[in-house]
Design an enzyme around this catalytic site. Structure first.
Site, PDB file in Angstrom:
ATOM      1  N   HIS A  12      26.455 -17.681 -33.457  1.00  0.00           N
ATOM      2  CA  HIS A  12      26.732 -16.359 -34.055  1.00  0.00           C
ATOM      3  C   HIS A  12      26.690 -15.309 -32.969  1.00  0.00           C
ATOM      4  O   HIS A  12      25.934 -15.424 -32.003  1.00  0.00           O
ATOM      5  CB  HIS A  12      25.687 -16.059 -35.142  1.00  0.00           C
TER       6      HIS A  12
ATOM      7  N   ASP B 185      28.113 -19.672 -42.587  1.00  0.00           N
ATOM      8  CA  ASP B 185      29.466 -20.121 -42.917  1.00  0.00           C
ATOM      9  C   ASP B 185      29.545 -21.646 -43.024  1.00  0.00           C
ATOM     10  O   ASP B 185      30.382 -22.178 -43.761  1.00  0.00           O
ATOM     11  CB  ASP B 185      30.460 -19.631 -41.859  1.00  0.00           C
TER      12      ASP B 185
END
Length: 437
Positions: free
Chosen positions: A309, A367
């Site tokens: 991320h 995700d």
């Protein structure tokens, strides 16, 4: 705020004194607003890697510690103990609601879930095979034409009314886009259902038979909404702020956020992750994973989606919660034998134990699991980003309201490092006499 200063010594020996500001938590920032006036220079920071664009009291992320706070509350506690609409109340008002306020807010939202009937005629102007995000962007932007009694962004009451309308109607609009695409009749919302339950009903119900909301699915979807409700100054939130800074109406600003979220590097990441898992399944499933991992290590133009991320350099706290939700939904469906889920679990295990990924801090992010859960719930892949937009709407609105109330708020106007041609005159050109003017 801090009263510290930093002194910058420029190449010519001159000095620039800039104040250092400190927030309640997190790193301090250097206030460079007067840098140009003192030095004649701007800062250069593509992607805003080291630039704070605003003050905010809504969401705080500590990427090194893997911490996410909404108004000071850890996301883990909110996801376990609060409904999505209670989290909406928190983001909008700064405090969690008491029992009475919670009931009143949920009642208010549930009574604004229907959309103007004329929007159905507007919807029919789209092709049936249009991408749901294209449809959703148009529908949200069009709300300013159907609800023009709440479009003054500088009017606090207008912003409140538009906030309730957007939170309440976004599930309806997403379901509307889905039903239109598959050619099924639109299901009107039911006020007695929860926010997540109502969405499932509008998505999968038909006039032919009663639709019973599965409580496990309802809880899973409500948690997905909560985990995606806000995430500090990401691309779509910054877009909403920038768009709103011009004084445009709230619906247009949120539509801009929807459009930004559509990008595969932002809201489309869970769809990309699911596509990666499907690709692995097609190439051999679990047995192909070592080949896939080696290709990543050897930089063979293979991307590992759903890991790592931009902000988190530790485990994404939302991922742990989404992992738990994933297992709950799969247990309900008895889908443990599904090849895609087997690949996901095997890939997760390898990545968490492999020194290559540990060293690079490539942990599973939200995700990775949310796409699996949405697929298990029956949500089509093309609609994943629409679910994200539905969830994030309240965060966009809260950020927009905060910006408008900020005494330092100005229209967004970044500067640039110009690398084109300096001034030149056309007198130096040899223009043919027969040139068309």
């Amino acid at each position: 705020m801090s009263e510290e200063n930093v002194i910058l010594v420029l190449a010519d020996g001159s000095k620039v004194t800039l104040p250092v500001l400190g927030g309640s938590v997190g790193p301090k920032v250097i206030d460079v607003r007067k840098l140009y006036a003192q030095s004649g220079m701007f800062t250069f920071d593509p992607g805003f890697m080291s630039t704070a664009s605003c003050k905010s009291a809504i969401t705080y992320i500590d990427g090194d510690q893997g911490e996410l706070l909404y108004r000071g509350y850890p996301i883990e506690q909110l996801a376990e103990k609060c409904s999505y609409l209670d989290v909406c109340y928190l983001l909008l008002n700064g405090e969690l609601p008491d029992t009475t306020s919670s009931s009143q807010f949920k009642n208010l939202v549930s009574h604004h879930t229907m959309v103007n009937e004329q929007m159905l005629f507007f919807l029919r102007g789209f092709r049936r095979d249009a991408h749901p995000m294209a449809v959703l962007t148009g529908l949200v932007g069009a709300m300013s034409a159907f609800y023009h009694d709440s479009i003054d962004i500088n009017n606090a009451e207008h912003r409140h009314v538009s906030a309730i309308r957007l939170i309440a109607k976004m599930p309806t609009l997403v379901a509307l886009a889905y039903k239109y695409g598959v050619g099924q009749p639109f299901m009107y919302p039911k006020n007695h259902l929860s926010h997540a339950g109502n969405f499932l009903y509008m998505m999968f119900g038909t006039p032919c038979e009663d639709y019973i909301v599965n409580p496990v699915f309802e809880k899973a979807l409500d948690r997905i909404f909560t985990l995606h409700a806000d995430h500090e100054q990401n691309a779509s939130t910054s877009t909403v702020r920038l768009c709103g800074s011009s004084g445009t109406n709230p619906f247009a600003a949120i539509a801009a956020g929807v459009a930004c979220l559509w990008g595969p590097a932002h809201g489309g990441a869970n769809e990309a992750c699911l596509n990666m898992l499907n690709d692995i399944c097609q190439k051999g499933g679990v047995s192909y994973i070592p080949t896939f991992i080696n290709a990543i290590k050897e930089n063979k133009d293979v991307k590992l989606m759903g890991f790592g991320h931009r902000v988190y350099k530790n485990y994404d706290p939302r991922a742990r919660l989404m992992q738990q939700t994933c297992y709950e939904v799969l247990a309900q469906l008895d889908s443990q034998s599904d090849p895609l889920f087997q690949v996901a679990q095997a890939l997760e295990k390898i990545a968490l134990e492999d020194e290559y990924f540990i060293k690079r801090k490539l942990y599973p992010n939200v995700d990775f699991y949310s796409g699996i859960v949405l697929r298990a719930l029956g949500i089509p892949t093309k609609l994943f980003t629409g679910i994200f937009a539905l969830s994030r709407t309240v965060g966009w609105i809260a950020q927009l309201n905060e910006m408008i109330s900020d005494e330092d708020y100005k229209i967004g106007r970044p500067r640039q490092l110009f690398v084109g041609s300096p001034r030149r005159d056309m007198d130096e050109l040899q223009i043919p006499e027969n040139a068309v003017h």
